[in-house]
Design a protein around this motif. Structure first.
Motif, short mmCIF file in Angstrom:
data_model
loop_
_atom_site.label_atom_id
_atom_site.label_comp_id
_atom_site.label_asym_id
_atom_site.label_seq_id
_atom_site.Cartn_x
_atom_site.Cartn_y
_atom_site.Cartn_z
N ASP A 1 0.32 7.69 -1.43
CA ASP A 1 -0.09 6.28 -1.46
C ASP A 1 -0.48 5.80 -0.05
O ASP A 1 -1.56 5.22 0.16
CB ASP A 1 1.08 5.46 -2.01
CG ASP A 1 0.67 4.08 -2.46
OD1 ASP A 1 -0.54 3.78 -2.46
OD2 ASP A 1 1.56 3.28 -2.82
N ALA A 2 0.39 6.07 0.92
CA ALA A 2 0.12 5.60 2.29
C ALA A 2 -1.15 6.24 2.85
O ALA A 2 -2.01 5.56 3.42
CB ALA A 2 1.31 5.92 3.19
N ALA B 1 0.82 -1.22 0.00
CA ALA B 1 0.00 0.00 0.00
C ALA B 1 0.85 1.27 0.00
O ALA B 1 0.32 2.37 0.01
CB ALA B 1 -0.92 0.00 1.22
N SER C 1 -3.69 7.49 1.20
CA SER C 1 -4.94 7.09 0.53
C SER C 1 -5.43 5.75 1.09
O SER C 1 -6.63 5.56 1.30
CB SER C 1 -4.78 7.05 -0.99
OG SER C 1 -3.92 6.02 -1.39
N THR C 2 -4.51 4.85 1.40
CA THR C 2 -4.92 3.57 1.99
C THR C 2 -5.41 3.78 3.43
O THR C 2 -6.46 3.24 3.82
CB THR C 2 -3.76 2.56 1.95
OG1 THR C 2 -3.39 2.36 0.59
CG2 THR C 2 -4.15 1.23 2.58
N SER D 1 -7.02 5.22 -3.70
CA SER D 1 -7.42 3.87 -3.27
C SER D 1 -8.91 3.76 -3.53
O SER D 1 -9.66 4.70 -3.24
CB SER D 1 -7.16 3.67 -1.77
OG SER D 1 -5.78 3.56 -1.54
MG MG Z 1 -1.86 2.97 -0.95
#
Ligand code: MG
Ligand code: ADP
Length: 339
Positions: free
Chosen positions: A290-291, A173, A293-294, A246
């Motif tokens: 990225d981090a 993720a 959004s998860t 995500s």
């Molecule tokens: Mg992610």
């Protein structure tokens, strides 16, 4: 009408007149990558493509759950109590992932590999395999017991982590976003200032596209159920900016009429199911886009908006309402970009 998001500051000269656009693409991490850049040079440095592929291969060799023998895979198979020195990139992503876990109260969890596998989203068994069965409660509890990121000991001085026993790291993720940052940095190191990098839908834009326009990118939206899309496209100028999305529609299965996406809520060990269809995050670093959004996808709209606002994160939430409508919520930092 579109919603248009533009960074508060634009700087840097446009690629000079007569510049050329170049595009390279390939495959990595079970998905595709592409790079577009504008440069006055007609040709491209020999070895450029290989250099980019090297960056992606390095991330896979260190952080993939899918590549047998990766550094992460060896950590996951190691006996309880053993210490493992991590290469600098792996250590950087590991530290970022643990920070995200702490800040999100475990909604983001780098130690959730046992749960991810149990729900069929790891290498094997796959949820698409014939005969795959949804796990029962004892199996969920057993995987939960192996998914405690707080059990991971980290020795920052020696850059080493301890396998507490049976913990499966999963950095999927966050690693894709990190890979985008590495590729963008490699291009910058080669003197290329006007670049767009994409890995599996996560993007980073630097400088400007040909003609002096920013790199315009439409945020990914959940698919419309029927007919015309009910939401306006949101168009972002990726100028020194990254975006990650995500979504519950990306890799998911339907069970008893519910969507079960590949994002797991590691606090209770089941796929998220609170009606959040997608979260897009804009950030200067793709690792963080990225981090976040998860993490926000797991937290859900209400708690996610609150945490993102507290940290000044620009995020757009798309919620599937009980009557099937899709509704959007923007955090204050996202509103500010919309002008
Ligand atoms: Mg992610
Ligand atoms: P995508 O951008 O493709 O939707 P994500 O960045 O959300 O994907 O990452 C999803 C992957 O992360 C899953 O396939 C799984 O390997 C892992 N994962 C699932 N749930 C979590 C979680 N709560 N925290 C950290 N990693 C997770």
């Amino acid at each position: 009408m579109n919603r248009v998001l533009v960074p508060l500051q634009l700087d840097g000269a446009a690629p000079v007149l007569g510049a050329q656009a170049h595009r390279f693409c390939g495959e990595t991490m079970g998905t595709t990558w592409q790079v577009i850049f504008a440069t006055p040079e007609r040709g491209v440095k020999p070895g450029l493509r290989a250099a980019l592929q090297d960056e992606l291969d390095l991330v896979v060799a260190q952080m993939s759950t899918w590549r047998p023998g990766s550094d992460l895979d060896r950590f996951n198979r190691a006996p309880a109590g053993t210490w493992h020195a991590l290469a600098e990139p792996f250590a950087h992503v590991f530290e970022a992932a643990v920070w995200m876990a702490n800040v999100s109260g475990g909604a983001f969890n780098p130690a959730a590999g046992a749960l991810v596998n149990l729900w069929g989203f790891g290498p094997a068994p796959r949820y698409t395999d014939p005969g795959f069965r949804v796990p029962d409660d004892p199996a969920v509890q057993a995987a939960l017991a192996r998914s405690d990121w707080r059990a991971l000991q980290w020795d920052a001085d020696l850059r080493r982590a301890q396998q507490p026993g049976g913990v499966c790291l999963d950095l999927s993720a966050i690693a894709k976003g990190y890979a985008v940052d590495r590729v963008a940095q490699r291009l910058a190191d080669m003197g290329l200032r006007h670049t767009l990098v994409e890995v599996g839908g996560e993007l980073r834009g630097e400088g400007l596209a040909l003609g002096g326009q920013p790199w315009w990118v439409d945020l990914e939206l959940p698919p419309a159920v029927q007919g015309a899309h009910p939401l306006l496209p949101t168009r972002v100028a990726l100028h020194g900016l990254c975006v990650a999305t995500s979504g519950d529609y990306r890799r998911a299965y339907t069970h008893n009429g519910a969507i079960w996406p590949h994002t797991i809520d590691p606090r209770h060990g089941r796929p998220v199911a609170h009606g959040l269809a997608s979260v897009s995050v804009l950030h200067e670093a793709c690792l963080w886009a990225d981090a976040w959004s998860t993490a926000l996808m797991v937290l859900g709209r209400e708690k996610g908006v609150a945490l993102a606002a507290e940290h000044g994160i620009a995020a757009l939430f798309v919620q599937r309402e009980p009557d099937g409508r899709l509704t959007e919520t923007l955090t204050p930092a996202m509103e500010a970009l919309a002008g």
